[in-house]
Design a protein around this motif. Structure first.
Motif, PDB file in Angstrom:
ATOM      1  N   PHE A 367       0.836  -1.195   0.000  1.00  0.00           N
ATOM      2  CA  PHE A 367       0.000   0.000   0.000  1.00  0.00           C
ATOM      3  C   PHE A 367       0.876   1.253   0.000  1.00  0.00           C
ATOM      4  O   PHE A 367       2.001   1.241   0.536  1.00  0.00           O
ATOM      5  N   ARG A 368       0.369   2.305  -0.575  1.00  0.00           N
ATOM      6  CA  ARG A 368       1.040   3.594  -0.486  1.00  0.00           C
ATOM      7  C   ARG A 368       0.926   4.102   0.953  1.00  0.00           C
ATOM      8  O   ARG A 368      -0.080   3.858   1.628  1.00  0.00           O
ATOM      9  N   ARG A 369       1.941   4.794   1.394  1.00  0.00           N
ATOM     10  CA  ARG A 369       1.938   5.271   2.788  1.00  0.00           C
ATOM     11  C   ARG A 369       0.704   6.135   3.069  1.00  0.00           C
ATOM     12  O   ARG A 369       0.086   5.998   4.144  1.00  0.00           O
ATOM     13  N   ASN A 370       0.305   6.979   2.136  1.00  0.00           N
ATOM     14  CA  ASN A 370      -0.826   7.875   2.379  1.00  0.00           C
ATOM     15  C   ASN A 370      -2.171   7.152   2.406  1.00  0.00           C
ATOM     16  O   ASN A 370      -3.176   7.732   2.825  1.00  0.00           O
ATOM     17  N   ASP A 371      -2.186   5.884   1.932  1.00  0.00           N
ATOM     18  CA  ASP A 371      -3.430   5.118   1.941  1.00  0.00           C
ATOM     19  C   ASP A 371      -3.673   4.420   3.283  1.00  0.00           C
ATOM     20  O   ASP A 371      -4.729   3.809   3.472  1.00  0.00           O
ATOM     21  N   ILE A 372      -2.690   4.473   4.173  1.00  0.00           N
ATOM     22  CA  ILE A 372      -2.838   3.865   5.496  1.00  0.00           C
ATOM     23  C   ILE A 372      -3.101   4.966   6.517  1.00  0.00           C
ATOM     24  O   ILE A 372      -2.282   5.887   6.673  1.00  0.00           O
ATOM     25  N   PRO A 373      -4.223   4.918   7.215  1.00  0.00           N
ATOM     26  CA  PRO A 373      -4.564   5.987   8.166  1.00  0.00           C
ATOM     27  C   PRO A 373      -3.511   6.145   9.266  1.00  0.00           C
ATOM     28  O   PRO A 373      -2.914   5.177   9.720  1.00  0.00           O
ATOM     29  N   ASP A 374      -3.286   7.386   9.663  1.00  0.00           N
ATOM     30  CA  ASP A 374      -2.328   7.657  10.741  1.00  0.00           C
ATOM     31  C   ASP A 374      -2.757   6.997  12.043  1.00  0.00           C
ATOM     32  O   ASP A 374      -1.912   6.670  12.886  1.00  0.00           O
ATOM     33  N   THR A 375      -4.068   6.786  12.196  1.00  0.00           N
ATOM     34  CA  THR A 375      -4.552   6.172  13.440  1.00  0.00           C
ATOM     35  C   THR A 375      -4.009   4.758  13.615  1.00  0.00           C
ATOM     36  O   THR A 375      -3.669   4.357  14.737  1.00  0.00           O
ATOM     37  N   ILE A 376      -3.888   4.013  12.504  1.00  0.00           N
ATOM     38  CA  ILE A 376      -3.372   2.659  12.647  1.00  0.00           C
ATOM     39  C   ILE A 376      -1.854   2.664  12.761  1.00  0.00           C
ATOM     40  O   ILE A 376      -1.275   1.821  13.455  1.00  0.00           O
ATOM     41  N   ILE A 377      -1.190   3.615  12.122  1.00  0.00           N
ATOM     42  CA  ILE A 377       0.266   3.737  12.283  1.00  0.00           C
ATOM     43  C   ILE A 377       0.599   4.018  13.753  1.00  0.00           C
ATOM     44  O   ILE A 377       1.523   3.429  14.321  1.00  0.00           O
ATOM     45  N   LYS A 378      -0.200   4.869  14.363  1.00  0.00           N
ATOM     46  CA  LYS A 378       0.018   5.186  15.784  1.00  0.00           C
ATOM     47  C   LYS A 378      -0.180   3.946  16.647  1.00  0.00           C
ATOM     48  O   LYS A 378       0.618   3.671  17.563  1.00  0.00           O
TER      49      LYS A 378
END
Length: 715
Positions: A367-378
């Motif tokens: 996936f492209r980085r921008n397609d993954i929500p920041d909420t799940i990265i956190k």
């Protein structure tokens, strides 16, 4: 951070339990200080147990995550998240402090320090499961703590599971124990995959060699279209999918795969990333709506793991990451528990793009980085830090205790108390009970105990990481000397052994599969010893030595011995670590046997005894003779004498059948892997003796190559 409390049973009063279950040998002479402050000790134990049994993280979804459109997948170059990379560096810095430790000594020390170290023997003593291993314990924890067996399957009283990368089979036996104990009315069926332990082209470093359970349950195992068992081949995936179609709907998939990372400990996540991808895609192919998926992972610092985690969060209703109590505290192993699969229809639009990158890993991020929500990265960062902090703390404590253990030989009574309390809590928390009889088991302990399994653990290491690197840099002669030292324990087999003609030969079971060049594993040679043989031949190849083993001179001397009744009917082969030319070998042996006068004998010199094909072919041929003799010769290796030709028509027909099969396999780009069932060959009384012969032959080969190296250096 979520804790998944809805899946965990109500905790018991630990203080009451521990006071009533103090170890009997905690006498005043050894631990008066503990008895003076029992409450202080109980508080410490309660804290340890609370931490050990709650190493879990819940990724909160709330139904807001969606998979990007297929055309946007695998479009962006690999990316990194700085915060996750900092966690990786911190963990690797801690792990690098272990580089100079002897692994055998370190594992012994950490085993003694393991707070859950008494669980295994407590289970053995009180529960006596069918196939008790650490994997058995870890799965039982997971299935007891989370609803991996869906409520729908329990209500239907029918349940089918698929177990990927399952060898040696402990997840299967653990699930059987849980079902018999908790849901005995459920009718259960299962399929398992693993790298085929009977395919000699599979590297030992990637396999579990303990095949006791597999040997008795072969009908449940899927080794794929090419018989390698390699799940990371799209044709083998399709073969598995086809096999599941004959079963009831699949409601649980487990994936316990890993790859040897001993020589790249800092990049474990990257090394195993594509295997985890393939396991996940396989699960998506075969799971039904509402099903569960259990996936073993390690760290989640790289884009591969972040993308995979996001994919699973989109495909399942709930996702947890759990570190079982019986998973070694100092490693990165955790289990991703995915509940409530949204169904094949939901996943269908993405299967084509996922399959495109199945056999060959994509150079792009899923996936492209921008397609993954920041909420799940956190959340992934919090999860990664949570487990990393635990791991670093354990490693640091173990290093401190290891360094101080030289001067401190006193028993750690607090640790002993904790270990016993943890073991007791384990049994009570997961409501473990002993099965009523072996009839409730899949194979049965008694039968498993009687099964021939003489392969050593191919993954066992006795040297530190730095020592292994130094060994690789040794010059050839020194490496050979090190190999010879490693095999100093090898015994010389009985010099001569006669075997009376076996019983009636049954129907052939010819199995074909992917050709392989090098024999990398064998049911007839211990793993560590076979690895030494392969390394020896690699040295000979590097030095461009022309090996003839046994030599023409040695064979000629054997033929010219006075009163040698076998001199005119000899077939001479070469010892090697490669598997090639079986068509010529079969044709050569068949022609010789057909022309051999009745009553005469046939001698095989340099005949390979490492593969199922060679051993099976010899077994078939031996039915055409009255006796079979194995004779050990220091110059020739193992001389096989087939005594007194009986000219049996049924055996000659079977030789013809084998010959035709080898030609057919060759025409189709395959090879014949075996001609008789592995159960028949491994159950034969001759099996342990063949192991002993092969171990001695490896030593024989090393000595021969070492002598050639010495002669070359002297000249």
């Amino acid at each position: 951070m979520g804790t998944g409390k809805d899946t965990v049973k109500t905790k018991r009063n630990l203080s009451t339990m521990l006071r009533s279950q103090l170890p009997k040998d905690f006498g005043t002479s050894h631990c008066t200080r503990f008895l003076k402050r029992p409450r202080e000790l109980d508080v410490q134990v309660e804290k340890v147990i609370s931490e050990l049994f709650n190493k879990r993280f819940s990724i909160v979804n709330n139904g807001q995550f969606t998979i990007p459109k297929p055309e946007y997948m695998f479009m962006e170059k690999p990316w990194k998240t700085e915060a996750l990379q900092q966690l990786k560096e911190e963990l690797n810095e801690t792990k690098s402090r272990l580089n100079d430790y002897n692994l055998l000594e370190w594992h012994r020390h950490t085993g003694q320090r393991n707070q859950a170290g008494d669980v295994h023997w407590k289970l053995r003593m009180h529960i006596d499961p069918e196939f008790l291993t650490q994997a058995w314990c870890k799965f039982y924890e997971n299935v007891s703590s989370f609803p991996l067996v869906p409520e729908q399957a329990i209500a239907d009283r029918k349940f089918t599971s698929v177990h990927l990368c399952e060898a040696p089979g402990a997840f299967v036996t653990s699930l059987n124990h849980w079902l018999k104990s908790n849901q005995p009315a459920v009718e259960w069926d299962w399929i398992a995959t693993t790298l085929n332990p009977y395919y000699e082209g599979n590297p030992l470093s990637r396999m579990i060699t303990d095949d006791r359970f597999i040997l008795h349950t072969l009908d449940h195992w899927c080794f794929g279209a090419d018989n390698t068992g390699n799940l990371m081949d799209i044709n083998n995936l399709d073969n598995l999918v086809e096999m599941t179609k004959s079963k009831d709907k699949i409601m649980l998939v487990t994936a316990d795969g890993s790859i040897d990372c001993l020589d790249t400990p800092g990049e474990q996540e990257t090394v195993v990333s594509h295997l985890h991808y393939c396991e996940t895609v396989a699960a998506i192919h075969i799971l039904q709506k509402g099903g569960s998926f259990l996936l073993k992972i390690f760290t989640i610092f790289e884009h591969t793991s972040v993308c995979l985690t996001y994919l699973l969060c989109c495909l399942f209703d709930r996702v947890f990451i759990n570190k079982p109590v019986t998973s070694k505290e100092g490693n990165s192993e955790v289990y991703m528990i995915c509940l409530g699969f949204k169904g094949p229809e939901y996943a269908a639009p993405y299967l084509n793009i996922l399959r495109k990158h199945y056999t060959f890993k994509s150079d792009m991020a899923m996936f492209r980085r921008n397609d993954i929500p920041d909420t799940i990265i956190k959340q992934i960062f919090e999860c990664g830090k949570f487990f990393m902090d635990h791991q670093c703390k354990v490693i640091s404590n173990n290093i401190s205790s290891f360094n101080s253990s030289v001067n401190d030989t006193k028993p750690d009574f607090t640790l002993r108390h904790i270990r016993r309390a943890v073991a007791l809590h384990f049994l009570q928390e997961y409501n473990l009970r002993k099965l009523d009889s072996e009839e409730e088991e899949i194979v049965g302990k008694t039968k498993l105990a009687r099964t021939n399994c003489m392969n050593f653990d191919a993954k066992k290491q006795y040297f530190s990481y730095n020592e292994r690197l130094k060994r690789k840099d040794l010059e050839p002669k020194s490496r050979l000397m090190a190999f010879a030292e490693d095999l100093h324990f090898t015994e010389v087999p009985i010099s001569s052994r006669w075997i009376q003609r076996p019983e009636t030969l049954g129907v052939l079971s010819i199995r074909m599969g992917k050709p392989f060049r090098k024999i990398q594993s064998s049911k007839y040679c211990a793993g560590e010893i076979l690895k030494v043989l392969n390394a020896t031949f690699e040295i000979a190849e590097t030095l461009q030595l022309q090996l003839r083993l046994p030599t023409e001179k040695s064979v000629q001397e054997f033929c010219e011995k006075p009163n040698n009744e076998y001199s005119k009917n000899i077939l001479h082969f070469q010892y090697t670590n490669t598997e090639n030319g079986i068509n010529d070998l079969v044709a050569k042996i068949r022609e010789k046997v057909l022309k051999l006068p009745k009553g005469e004998s046939l001698v095989l010199i340099g005949y390979c005894l490492l593969t199922q094909f060679y051993v099976g072919l010899l077994y078939v041929i031996s039915h055409n003779f009255e006796y079979l003799e194995f004779m050990i010769d220091p110059k020739l290796g193992c001389v096989i004498i087939l005594k007194s030709n009986l000219a049996m028509d049924n055996v000659l027909e079977k030789l013809k059948e084998i010959s035709l099969a080898t030609e057919t396999a060759k025409d189709n780009g395959n090879t014949v892997l075996s001609v008789l069932p592995v159960t028949e060959l491994c159950g034969a009384a001759l099996y342990p003796y063949l192991m002993q012969i092969n171990h001695w032959l490896v030593k024989y080969c090393i000595d021969y190559v070492a002598e050639m190296v010495k002669d070359n250096m002297d000249n």
